[in-house]
Design an enzyme around this catalytic site. Sequence first.
Site, PDB file in Angstrom:
ATOM      1  NE  ARG A  47      39.448  30.043  41.449  1.00 39.89           N
ATOM      2  CZ  ARG A  47      38.130  30.065  41.627  1.00 39.89           C
ATOM      3  NH1 ARG A  47      37.619  29.958  42.847  1.00 39.89           N
ATOM      4  NH2 ARG A  47      37.311  30.191  40.603  1.00 39.89           N
ATOM      5  CD  GLN A 102      31.635  32.870  36.034  1.00 40.31           C
ATOM      6  OE1 GLN A 102      32.093  32.077  36.840  1.00 40.31           O
ATOM      7  NE2 GLN A 102      30.401  32.797  35.594  1.00 40.31           N
ATOM      8  CG  HIS A 121      36.773  34.080  36.890  1.00 40.71           C
ATOM      9  ND1 HIS A 121      37.305  32.872  36.465  1.00 40.71           N
ATOM     10  CD2 HIS A 121      35.779  33.743  37.780  1.00 40.71           C
ATOM     11  CE1 HIS A 121      36.672  31.876  37.048  1.00 40.71           C
ATOM     12  NE2 HIS A 121      35.754  32.375  37.847  1.00 40.71           N
ATOM     13  CB  CYS A 144      30.298  34.653  38.463  1.00 39.83           C
ATOM     14  SG  CYS A 144      30.759  35.618  39.919  1.00 39.83           S
ATOM     15  CG  ASP A 157      31.396  38.631  41.579  1.00 40.47           C
ATOM     16  OD1 ASP A 157      30.976  37.748  42.356  1.00 40.47           O
ATOM     17  OD2 ASP A 157      32.614  38.742  41.282  1.00 40.47           O
ATOM     18  NE  ARG A 166      33.213  28.882  34.686  1.00 39.89           N
ATOM     19  CZ  ARG A 166      33.889  29.060  35.841  1.00 39.89           C
ATOM     20  NH1 ARG A 166      33.275  29.589  36.865  1.00 39.89           N
ATOM     21  NH2 ARG A 166      35.172  28.754  35.934  1.00 39.89           N
TER      22      ARG A 166
HETATM   23  N1   CP Z   1      32.200  31.238  39.614  1.00 45.60           N
HETATM   24  C1   CP Z   1      33.257  30.570  40.112  1.00 45.60           C
HETATM   25  O1   CP Z   1      34.386  30.643  39.615  1.00 45.60           O
HETATM   26  O2   CP Z   1      32.973  29.796  41.192  1.00 45.60           O
HETATM   27  P1   CP Z   1      34.034  29.033  42.101  1.00 45.60           P
HETATM   28  O3   CP Z   1      34.783  30.074  42.878  1.00 45.60           O
HETATM   29  O4   CP Z   1      33.220  28.124  42.971  1.00 45.60           O
HETATM   30  O5   CP Z   1      34.971  28.265  41.211  1.00 45.60           O
HETATM   31  N1  NVA Z   2      34.916  38.152  42.448  1.00 46.06           N
HETATM   32  C1  NVA Z   2      34.791  36.869  43.104  1.00 46.06           C
HETATM   33  C2  NVA Z   2      34.508  35.820  42.080  1.00 46.06           C
HETATM   34  C3  NVA Z   2      34.367  34.415  42.616  1.00 46.06           C
HETATM   35  C4  NVA Z   2      34.086  33.434  41.541  1.00 46.06           C
HETATM   36  C5  NVA Z   2      36.061  36.564  43.871  1.00 46.06           C
HETATM   37  O1  NVA Z   2      37.148  36.794  43.326  1.00 46.06           O
HETATM   38  O2  NVA Z   2      35.964  36.112  45.012  1.00 46.06           O
END
Ligand code: CP
Ligand code: NVA
Length: 322
Positions: A117, A147, A144, A277, A237, A305
């Site tokens: 990440r 997701q 992502h 999400c 989101d 997930r």
């Molecule tokens: N939806 C998602 O990726 O959540 P986290 O940021 O908690 O991993």
């Molecule tokens: N769009 C959000 C998704 C988190 C899972 C972010 O990047 O913070």
Amino acid sequence: MTAMCLAHVVAAPRVLMRHLLTLFDWSTDTIRDVYARSAALKEAFGRGERLDRHPRRVCALLFEKPSLRTRVSFEAAMTHLGGSTLYLGNDVGWGQRESIADFAAVLGNYVDVVVCRAFAHERVELLAQHSAAPVINGLTDSFHPCQALADLFTLQEHFGSLEDVTLAYVGDANNVARSLAVCCARLSVRFCLAAPKPYQFDEPFLERLREAFPQWRLEQTEDPYAAVADAHAVYTDVWTSMGQEDEREVRRQVFRPYQVNQSLMEAAPTYAVFMHCLPAHRGEEVTDEVIDGARSIVLVQAENRMHVQKGILDRILGQDES
Ligand code: CP
Ligand code: NVA
């Protein structure tokens, strides 16, 4: 959804698929194969079976941003499959103590798969380019994919099939929206985004979509009510993603008319579900009434997930089996 027997999927011929970075490079067949594995593993898990399919395999988790779902679902998935995980967080100095190329070359020889990440998508690409182990994108500023894969799997489970399904995404055209659009294109699901013009998909992304999926058409509108009118799923989101905190006040103003509330859900067909999400900023992009309401399937999404990531790991790690 038909769950494929795992003995069968392992014996089936596989196209080499190393990394999971954006979903642009994954075929429809690959996604369907991952879904079959995910469904079989979910069913087995529901019967109380934790299939030891990847004993002694190691998954490293390299995270520059916080995470609940992605981190824990990968850790649980890997453990259920008989392997183990190393949470490296962001203190191993990739690209700081040494170049990303050197870092990736070393890490890739210790572990079997890396989940990463990062803020800049280019960092995950560079990691993949130099890693001997497959790299899975666990979220970047741009995409992502894990997701989106879990979300379309959830919709397939809910409606029995993805045929003629329409997903309306109301909110920022961010990393989640981009991956949903690519996954919808791959699976021929109709996709409509509602956002203020400056927050809709940018031209380079639209061009990439047109090139990859010439038959598929993405719709964008500034009218959230028009977007949800014939939707099977109303998805949103956060308005302010991780790393955009300085813009929070501006975004709260700009996106206010795009909140998913009872009035917007009432404009969607009665069979439409609500998706997010998570994590949610309750009271901003969604009201408590909607996210906690009967049409909300956010907890199923979050649970899936883990099941879908088992399917992804099984597909990626399973390549050495035949
Ligand atoms: N939806 C998602 O990726 O959540 P986290 O940021 O908690 O991993
Ligand atoms: N769009 C959000 C998704 C988190 C899972 C972010 O990047 O913070």
